[in-house]
Motif scaffolding. Structure first.
Motif, PDB file in Angstrom:
ATOM      1  N   SER A 125      -6.540  14.585   4.627  1.00 35.97           N
ATOM      2  CA  SER A 125      -7.292  14.102   5.301  1.00 35.97           C
ATOM      3  C   SER A 125      -8.576  13.366   4.615  1.00 35.97           C
ATOM      4  N   LYS A 126      -8.698  12.111   4.699  1.00 37.14           N
ATOM      5  CA  LYS A 126      -9.836  11.526   4.414  1.00 37.14           C
ATOM      6  C   LYS A 126     -10.375  10.659   5.243  1.00 37.14           C
ATOM      7  N   ASN A 127     -11.080  11.019   6.152  1.00 37.70           N
ATOM      8  CA  ASN A 127     -11.509  10.063   7.198  1.00 37.70           C
ATOM      9  C   ASN A 127     -10.643   9.139   7.856  1.00 37.70           C
ATOM     10  N   GLY A 128      -9.184   9.692   8.087  1.00 38.67           N
ATOM     11  CA  GLY A 128      -8.572   8.737   8.898  1.00 38.67           C
ATOM     12  C   GLY A 128      -7.657   7.802   7.847  1.00 38.67           C
ATOM     13  N   ASN A 129      -6.641   7.148   8.672  1.00 35.42           N
ATOM     14  CA  ASN A 129      -5.552   6.330   7.919  1.00 35.42           C
ATOM     15  C   ASN A 129      -6.043   4.892   8.025  1.00 35.42           C
ATOM     16  N   LEU A 130      -6.037   4.186   6.855  1.00 36.97           N
ATOM     17  CA  LEU A 130      -5.998   2.459   6.854  1.00 36.97           C
ATOM     18  C   LEU A 130      -4.468   2.282   6.634  1.00 36.97           C
ATOM     19  N   VAL A 131      -3.860   1.717   7.345  1.00 38.57           N
ATOM     20  CA  VAL A 131      -2.386   1.529   7.248  1.00 38.57           C
ATOM     21  C   VAL A 131      -2.428  -0.277   7.099  1.00 38.57           C
ATOM     22  N   THR A 132      -1.570  -0.434   5.971  1.00 41.33           N
ATOM     23  CA  THR A 132      -1.384  -1.877   5.754  1.00 41.33           C
ATOM     24  C   THR A 132       0.146  -2.242   5.725  1.00 41.33           C
ATOM     25  N   ILE A 133       0.622  -3.176   6.321  1.00 42.47           N
ATOM     26  CA  ILE A 133       1.995  -3.526   6.409  1.00 42.47           C
ATOM     27  C   ILE A 133       2.321  -5.050   5.931  1.00 42.47           C
ATOM     28  N   PHE A 134       2.981  -5.292   4.918  1.00 42.09           N
ATOM     29  CA  PHE A 134       3.172  -6.565   4.588  1.00 42.09           C
ATOM     30  C   PHE A 134       4.534  -6.966   4.898  1.00 42.09           C
ATOM     31  N   LEU A 135       4.854  -7.920   5.915  1.00 38.75           N
ATOM     32  CA  LEU A 135       6.144  -8.363   6.750  1.00 38.75           C
ATOM     33  C   LEU A 135       6.474  -9.550   6.274  1.00 38.75           C
ATOM     34  N   ASP A 136       7.615  -9.568   5.314  1.00 33.38           N
ATOM     35  CA  ASP A 136       8.310 -11.081   4.918  1.00 33.38           C
ATOM     36  C   ASP A 136       8.880 -11.608   6.003  1.00 33.38           C
ATOM     37  N   ASN A 137       8.296 -12.704   6.339  1.00 34.60           N
ATOM     38  CA  ASN A 137       8.803 -13.656   7.229  1.00 34.60           C
ATOM     39  C   ASN A 137       9.068 -15.037   6.704  1.00 34.60           C
ATOM     40  N   SER A 138       9.534 -14.960   5.583  1.00 34.36           N
ATOM     41  CA  SER A 138      10.079 -16.286   4.657  1.00 34.36           C
ATOM     42  C   SER A 138      11.313 -16.669   5.283  1.00 34.36           C
ATOM     43  N   TYR A 139      11.687 -18.002   4.758  1.00 41.36           N
ATOM     44  CA  TYR A 139      13.186 -18.412   5.402  1.00 41.36           C
ATOM     45  C   TYR A 139      14.448 -17.369   4.854  1.00 41.36           C
ATOM     46  N   SER A 140      14.078 -16.584   3.964  1.00 43.83           N
ATOM     47  CA  SER A 140      15.217 -15.836   3.421  1.00 43.83           C
ATOM     48  C   SER A 140      15.660 -14.608   4.411  1.00 43.83           C
ATOM     49  N   MET A 141      14.407 -14.466   5.315  1.00 40.99           N
ATOM     50  CA  MET A 141      14.741 -13.452   6.324  1.00 40.99           C
ATOM     51  C   MET A 141      15.424 -13.845   7.552  1.00 40.99           C
ATOM     52  N   GLU A 142      15.786 -15.244   7.641  1.00 38.12           N
ATOM     53  CA  GLU A 142      16.610 -15.776   8.636  1.00 38.12           C
ATOM     54  C   GLU A 142      18.210 -15.104   8.479  1.00 38.12           C
ATOM     55  N   ALA A 143      18.418 -14.409   7.259  1.00 45.27           N
ATOM     56  CA  ALA A 143      19.752 -13.999   7.336  1.00 45.27           C
ATOM     57  C   ALA A 143      20.270 -13.130   8.307  1.00 45.27           C
ATOM     58  N   ASN A 144      21.563 -13.010   8.444  1.00 41.25           N
ATOM     59  CA  ASN A 144      22.033 -12.317   9.405  1.00 41.25           C
ATOM     60  C   ASN A 144      22.148 -10.579   9.170  1.00 41.25           C
ATOM     61  N   SER A 145      21.959  -9.879  10.123  1.00 46.87           N
ATOM     62  CA  SER A 145      22.150  -8.423  10.086  1.00 46.87           C
ATOM     63  C   SER A 145      23.102  -7.841  11.097  1.00 46.87           C
ATOM     64  N   LYS A 146      23.098  -6.412  11.221  1.00 41.94           N
ATOM     65  CA  LYS A 146      24.095  -6.291  12.211  1.00 41.94           C
ATOM     66  C   LYS A 146      23.691  -6.181  13.416  1.00 41.94           C
ATOM     67  N   GLU A 147      22.209  -6.381  13.583  1.00 42.62           N
ATOM     68  CA  GLU A 147      21.331  -6.435  15.044  1.00 42.62           C
ATOM     69  C   GLU A 147      21.124  -7.920  15.325  1.00 42.62           C
ATOM     70  N   GLY A 148      21.453  -8.795  14.290  1.00 40.91           N
ATOM     71  CA  GLY A 148      21.169 -10.338  14.601  1.00 40.91           C
ATOM     72  C   GLY A 148      20.651 -10.917  13.387  1.00 40.91           C
ATOM     73  N   LYS A 204      -5.487  -7.059  -0.164  1.00 44.02           N
ATOM     74  CA  LYS A 204      -6.743  -6.348  -0.734  1.00 44.02           C
ATOM     75  C   LYS A 204      -7.947  -7.007  -0.119  1.00 44.02           C
ATOM     76  N   ASN A 205      -7.986  -8.218  -0.207  1.00 48.08           N
ATOM     77  CA  ASN A 205      -9.280  -8.680   0.649  1.00 48.08           C
ATOM     78  C   ASN A 205      -9.244  -8.459   2.039  1.00 48.08           C
ATOM     79  N   SER A 206      -8.387  -8.316   2.707  1.00 45.29           N
ATOM     80  CA  SER A 206      -8.340  -8.030   4.098  1.00 45.29           C
ATOM     81  C   SER A 206      -8.846  -6.589   4.365  1.00 45.29           C
ATOM     82  N   CYS A 207      -8.747  -5.814   3.550  1.00 43.95           N
ATOM     83  CA  CYS A 207      -9.030  -4.558   3.599  1.00 43.95           C
ATOM     84  C   CYS A 207     -10.301  -3.880   3.354  1.00 43.95           C
ATOM     85  N   VAL A 208     -11.260  -4.973   3.028  1.00 50.86           N
ATOM     86  CA  VAL A 208     -12.532  -4.498   2.670  1.00 50.86           C
ATOM     87  C   VAL A 208     -13.546  -3.900   3.772  1.00 50.86           C
ATOM     88  N   ASP A 209     -13.251  -4.435   5.039  1.00 52.38           N
ATOM     89  CA  ASP A 209     -14.085  -3.905   6.161  1.00 52.38           C
ATOM     90  C   ASP A 209     -13.703  -2.539   6.655  1.00 52.38           C
TER      91      ASP A 209
END
Length: 688
Positions: free
Chosen positions: A85-108, A175-180
């Motif tokens: 524990s260090k004063n709580g959690n900062l969670v950063t998520i990078f979600l790739d939404n480029s064209y290659s993510m249009e590829a098919n999966s089992k769920e769509g 990194k720049n988005s986490c400064v606050d």
């Protein structure tokens, strides 16, 4: 052992309920009188001992069951060493939404799977955590810290994006988005298909991070065929000319494809079609030949059909077709009749001549070719205007005077081309013609030893810089007779002889006229065929017509999108800077003062076309060899919440406590149902 929700441990006070019930059990017993109670006393003693034991066992089971249930709700786990524990959690998520993510999966689509995974991550944390979301869009909402509700709301808005940033740019933006945020536990999640041509694990530095997780999204194998690029065999665009266009088609899949149709449309009219066969992982250059029928801006597109990745199935491009070439001859006093015979009588050229001290520089800006014919000197102002003309895409042909002033060489030196040396008064023949030069290629069927060559009576040596030079014609002694230099977007062509009888018969010879004529034919200023979104930051345009002083805007043809790009004047041209204003591929009209003065083409970056990605094993090997605190999460989508919690908190134990609690309550029911029930003797039963 630690607890995710330690406040819920207060529920352990519930174990007092069965204890109180046990201690204050005021059950009344009914007295029954018997004549002989000796035997009954023995049975009574035995029954009370069993009942007391039964009640203690049941009490213990109830206490354990309630305690296990409370502990389960407190979510116990065996913590990992790096999650302190260090004063709580900062969670950063990078979600790739480029064209290659249009590829098919089992769920769509794997993009939808990625969004579900991101939501599972967010829901695994409490409302006290800070969140930062990064996608390929780099929007303003992503540039600051979010709470849990804002994060979930933003995840619902994610769509496929045409942007494709480098992994280093993504890390910098994140990194720049986490400064606050001032939270101590920094936990990074990267959800992507991890394409090999974009992801570089070496750039992940986790010194300040508590933990970093890579979550590869599994895809079904998809073939992708894309249009990579296109180019013309010859830069000459004149009405009636036949042109050859080459189109590079790439098969990024693992299966061979056959008879894929490729179509070319120019101004919405189909001009050519071809069928191609491609081996797996290979490319081919498709050749398409057609005739130019109209002048002006030609808006073209190349089309093929391929699914599910479709962003690279079209390639837009534009080019200019002019009806003639504007040529200005700047001379001493007299008009050179040989230049007039070469350019002035040909309808392909708009030819005008002027003296060197009466040059109209506004008209010079409208020309493609400028000729300095025996000009005795060049002023500073003329040198500056000619330098802008050449760097802006014009072609300058220099024919020397009988006596060259030093200002001529000063001007040539400022351009970085060769300069004129001494005058060699010796009769020499032209000995070599560069038939591979664009100014000669295709003009001669063969070079025979008996071919008549032009003769010079005197000529200037051309020395100085040979960098980037092309010798078009040379003399017997090896001196250049005609040399070309690429300067900026334009060219400078230096002739060792002038077009008069004092220098020989070159000015009357057909072999000397061929390159000079082709200089005029091939000197139309051509912009690049297309821009790549996110790669090409600007393009220069030449506005030859007087369209006023208003600003320039770009208007998309396939939508209502219109914007004003940054504009800078560069001499004869205007530079347009696009920044992040262009998002969709297509044709964009150049609008000035309400009139369309040209068209630009934009295409998506083909980096996303190659779907080859790192598999789970490759990512795990790279994570281990990196020496960084990086782990790979490889669950299927349905179990990702549990996998994330296990990776984040360590080994979760709540399920075991639930099972133990249920076993305690089940054992209690069984004991109460069967313990102490009287057994019937089989002999007594038969006797009865």
């Amino acid at each position: 052992m630690a607890f995710a929700n330690p406040l819920l441990l207060i529920g352990l006070v519930a174990i007092l309920v069965p204890i109180i019930i046990h201690l204050f059990n005021f059950r009344r017993y009914k007295t029954i009188y018997f004549s002989n109670v000796k035997m009954l006393e023995d049975i009574k003693k035995k029954t009370r001992r069993e009942q007391t034991l039964q009640q203690l066992v049941v009490l213990a089971l109830r206490i354990l069951g309630i305690a296990a249930l409370v502990l389960a709700f407190a979510q116990p786990f065996i913590p990992t060493q790096n999650m302190k524990s260090k004063n709580g959690n900062l969670v950063t998520i990078f979600l790739d939404n480029s064209y290659s993510m249009e590829a098919n999966s089992k769920e769509g689509s794997i993009l939808y799977d990625a969004v579900d995974a991101a939501k599972s991550i967010v829901n695994a944390f409490s409302f006290s955590a800070d969140f930062v979301l990064t996608t390929q869009d780099f929007t303003g909402e992503e540039s600051h810290v979010l709470n849990k509700d804002q994060m979930l709301e933003l995840l619902d808005k994610i769509q496929v994006s045409p942007n494709s940033h480098s992994f280093q740019d993504i890390l910098t933006f994140e990194k720049n988005s986490c400064v606050d945020s001032h939270k101590g536990n920094i936990i990074h999640y990267y959800i992507s298909d991890f394409q090999k041509n974009n992801f570089d694990i070496a750039k992940l530095k986790t010194d300040s991070a508590t933990a970093t997780f890579l979550i590869p999204m599994p895809t079904n194998e998809s073939n992708n065929i894309g249009i990579d690029s296109c180019w013309f065999l010859s830069p000459v665009f004149k009405v009636g000319n036949q042109v050859t266009l080459f189109v590079r088609i790439h098969n990024y899949g693992k299966e061979e494809v056959n008879k894929i149709p490729v179509k070319l449309y120019v101004n919405d009219k189909q001009k050519a079609v071809a069928a191609i066969d491609l081996q797996a992982g290979a490319f081919t250059d498709c050749r398409m030949v057609y005739n130019i029928e109209t002048v002006g801006t030609q808006c073209a597109r190349i089309v093929l059909e391929d699914a599910p990745i479709t962003f690279d199935d079209q390639l837009f491009f534009t080019y200019e077709v002019s009806d003639n070439t504007n040529i200005m001859a700047i001379q001493d006093k007299e008009t050179n009749r040989f230049l007039y015979a070469l350019y002035g009588k040909d309808s392909v050229f708009n030819y005008q001549s002027t003296t060197y001290n009466q040059v109209n520089y506004t008209e010079l800006k409208q020309c493609e070719v400028a000729i300095l014919s025996e000009v005795p000197q060049i002023s500073t102002g003329m040198a500056d205007e000619l330098s802008k003309f050449v760097n802006g895409g014009g072609t300058l042909l220099v024919l020397p005077a009988k006596e060259n002033d030093k200002s001529i060489n000063q001007f040539l030196s400022s351009l970085g081309v060769g300069s004129y040396g001494s005058l060699v008064k010796k009769e020499l023949k032209c000995s070599n013609i560069n038939q591979e030069s664009m100014y000669f290629k295709g003009a001669l069927e063969s070079q025979s030893e008996k071919l008549d060559m032009p003769t010079t009576l005197q000529h200037y040596t051309i020395g100085g810089s040979r960098s980037g030079s092309e010798i078009i014609m040379s003399l017997e002694n090896g001196d250049p007779m005609l040399a070309a230099y690429n300067i900026g977007k334009g060219k400078v062509v230096l002739s060792a002889v002038a077009m008069n009888d004092d220098f020989g018969n070159a000015h009357r010879h057909a072999l000397f006229f061929v390159p000079l004529h082709n200089i005029g034919i091939m000197s139309s200023i051509q912009s690049k065929l297309y821009n790549v979104i996110g790669v090409d930051p600007m393009q220069t345009i030449s506005l030859k017509s007087n369209t006023g002083d208003g600003s320039i805007s770009l208007k998309a043809r396939n939508s209502k999108e219109e914007f004003i790009p940054e504009q800078r004047s560069l001499g004869n041209e205007t530079a347009l800077y696009f920044h992040d204003q262009v998002h969709d591929s297509g044709l964009y009209d150049i609008v000035k003062d309400g009139a369309v003065v040209g068209t630009l083409a934009f295409n998506q970056n083909r980096r996303e076309s190659n779907l080859e990605s790192y598999d789970d094993n490759e990512l795990e090997k790279m994570a281990k060899s990196s020496g960084e605190n990086i782990e790979v999460v490889t669950p299927d989508t349905k179990n990702i919440a549990k996998a994330i919690t296990d990776k984040l908190n360590g080994k979760a134990l709540w399920m075991y406590f639930i099972i133990f609690s249920l076993l305690c309550f089940l054992t209690e029911i069984i004991l109460l149902r069967f313990w102490g029930k009287p057994k019937i003797n089989k002999n007594e039963e038969s006797a009865a």
